[in-house]
Design a protein around this motif. Structure first.
Motif, short mmCIF file in Angstrom:
data_model
loop_
_atom_site.label_atom_id
_atom_site.label_comp_id
_atom_site.label_asym_id
_atom_site.label_seq_id
_atom_site.Cartn_x
_atom_site.Cartn_y
_atom_site.Cartn_z
N HIS A 88 2.56 -8.55 0.00
CA HIS A 88 1.59 -8.29 1.36
C HIS A 88 0.83 -7.19 1.01
O HIS A 88 0.96 -6.32 0.19
CB HIS A 88 2.49 -8.52 2.44
N HIS A 89 0.20 -6.78 2.32
CA HIS A 89 -0.68 -5.49 2.02
C HIS A 89 -0.51 -4.80 3.34
O HIS A 89 -0.13 -5.17 4.40
CB HIS A 89 -2.34 -5.93 1.80
N ALA A 149 -6.25 5.06 9.15
CA ALA A 149 -6.87 6.43 9.52
C ALA A 149 -7.64 6.66 8.06
O ALA A 149 -8.82 6.89 8.14
CB ALA A 149 -5.74 7.28 9.21
N CYS A 150 -7.21 6.54 6.84
CA CYS A 150 -7.83 6.77 5.69
C CYS A 150 -8.31 5.47 5.01
O CYS A 150 -9.20 5.58 4.03
CB CYS A 150 -6.74 7.28 4.49
N LYS A 151 -8.23 4.26 5.66
CA LYS A 151 -8.82 2.95 5.24
C LYS A 151 -8.55 2.50 3.76
O LYS A 151 -9.19 1.74 3.42
CB LYS A 151 -10.59 3.24 5.44
N LYS A 152 -7.22 2.96 3.59
CA LYS A 152 -7.10 2.31 2.42
C LYS A 152 -6.01 1.40 2.43
O LYS A 152 -5.22 1.03 3.67
CB LYS A 152 -6.05 3.43 1.30
N VAL A 153 -6.19 0.29 1.58
CA VAL A 153 -5.18 -0.93 1.41
C VAL A 153 -4.30 -0.52 0.51
O VAL A 153 -4.32 -0.39 -0.61
CB VAL A 153 -6.13 -2.33 0.92
N TYR A 154 -2.85 -0.81 1.01
CA TYR A 154 -1.81 -0.46 0.10
C TYR A 154 -1.21 -1.84 -0.11
O TYR A 154 -0.99 -2.73 0.77
CB TYR A 154 -0.59 0.33 0.67
N GLU A 155 -0.44 -2.07 -1.47
CA GLU A 155 0.37 -3.20 -1.75
C GLU A 155 1.86 -2.93 -1.28
O GLU A 155 2.26 -1.78 -1.49
CB GLU A 155 0.30 -3.11 -3.36
N MET A 156 2.38 -3.96 -0.81
CA MET A 156 3.76 -3.97 -0.37
C MET A 156 4.62 -4.89 -1.36
O MET A 156 3.98 -5.82 -1.43
CB MET A 156 4.11 -4.28 1.22
N GLU A 157 5.71 -4.58 -1.68
CA GLU A 157 6.64 -5.28 -2.41
C GLU A 157 7.29 -6.31 -1.79
O GLU A 157 7.54 -6.18 -0.58
CB GLU A 157 7.63 -4.56 -3.33
N GLY A 158 7.26 -7.36 -2.27
CA GLY A 158 8.27 -8.60 -1.73
C GLY A 158 7.57 -9.18 -0.72
O GLY A 158 6.29 -8.82 -0.22
N CYS A 159 8.34 -10.25 0.00
CA CYS A 159 7.78 -10.92 1.13
C CYS A 159 8.35 -10.71 2.41
O CYS A 159 9.50 -10.37 2.27
CB CYS A 159 7.71 -12.73 0.74
N LEU A 160 7.70 -10.75 3.45
CA LEU A 160 8.42 -10.42 4.75
C LEU A 160 8.75 -11.52 5.43
O LEU A 160 9.48 -11.48 6.32
CB LEU A 160 7.38 -9.90 5.83
N LEU A 161 8.29 -12.88 4.95
CA LEU A 161 8.80 -13.87 5.68
C LEU A 161 10.27 -14.71 5.22
O LEU A 161 10.43 -14.38 4.14
CB LEU A 161 7.73 -15.05 5.40
N GLY A 162 10.78 -15.20 5.94
CA GLY A 162 11.99 -16.14 5.55
C GLY A 162 11.50 -17.01 4.63
O GLY A 162 10.28 -17.06 4.29
N SER A 218 0.33 -21.66 1.32
CA SER A 218 0.55 -20.26 0.90
C SER A 218 0.28 -19.31 2.21
O SER A 218 0.15 -19.86 3.46
CB SER A 218 -0.67 -19.65 0.00
N HIS A 219 0.39 -18.04 2.34
CA HIS A 219 0.16 -17.23 3.31
C HIS A 219 -0.30 -15.94 2.87
O HIS A 219 -0.11 -15.58 1.85
CB HIS A 219 1.56 -17.12 4.32
N GLU A 220 -0.71 -15.13 3.83
CA GLU A 220 -1.16 -13.78 3.57
C GLU A 220 -0.72 -12.93 4.84
O GLU A 220 -0.96 -13.39 5.76
CB GLU A 220 -2.58 -13.62 3.44
N ILE A 221 -0.03 -11.79 4.49
CA ILE A 221 0.32 -10.75 5.51
C ILE A 221 -0.49 -9.56 5.45
O ILE A 221 -0.29 -8.93 4.18
CB ILE A 221 1.58 -10.75 5.98
N THR A 222 -1.21 -8.98 6.37
CA THR A 222 -1.60 -7.53 6.39
C THR A 222 -0.88 -6.85 7.62
O THR A 222 -1.15 -7.17 8.58
CB THR A 222 -3.20 -7.47 6.50
N LEU A 223 -0.30 -5.74 7.34
CA LEU A 223 0.08 -4.71 8.18
C LEU A 223 -0.74 -3.83 8.58
O LEU A 223 -1.47 -3.32 7.50
CB LEU A 223 1.57 -4.35 7.88
#
Ligand code: ZN
Ligand code: ZN
Length: 123
Positions: A78-79, A84-97, A110-115
């Motif tokens: 997920h991302h 503030a800085c408008k950057k997109v970061y990669e996050m490891e793993g999946c937040l969903l069960g 499929s799904h996409e999640i952005t925090l």
């Protein structure tokens, strides 16, 4: 000419593949210019489109923001978007069960999640 194009493409590809976060066109241009100083924005657009068509990179789209790009063969993740800085970061793993709650009879493909929030540098 051919060689120059190949070098530009290799440089742009390497910039996206080596980045630790998805990059937008301006990010790619700035980083690629460290290696190819006279690189133009039109070449970056053209090369990104070719890399997309070849399945080497994929877009990461956040509504209202410039599209960013990352390598296509990353594991599902997920991302995180820093407001503030408008950057997109990669996050490891999946937040969903294991079983997302879709309506009865719907089949999830499929799904996409952005925090959204502030990154460590901006907090
Ligand atoms: Zn930030
Ligand atoms: Zn996920």
């Amino acid at each position: 000419m051919m060689q120059r194009r190949t070098r530009q493409r290799d440089t742009i590809r390497a910039v996206i593949e080596r980045a630790n976060r998805p990059l937008d066109v301006q990010d790619v241009l700035a980083r690629a210019r460290r290696h190819v100083p006279r690189l133009g924005i039109a070449t970056v657009y053209r090369t990104i489109n070719a890399l997309l068509a070849d399945g080497i990179i994929v877009p990461v789209e956040i509504p209202g923001r410039p599209v960013t790009y990352e390598r296509a063969n990353l594991r599902h993740h997920h991302h995180f978007y820093c407001t503030a800085c408008k950057k997109v970061y990669e996050m490891e793993g999946c937040l969903l069960g294991t079983r997302p709650a879709a309506p009865c009879g719907f089949k999830v493909e499929s799904h996409e999640i952005t925090l959204f929030g502030t990154c460590a540098a901006c907090a």
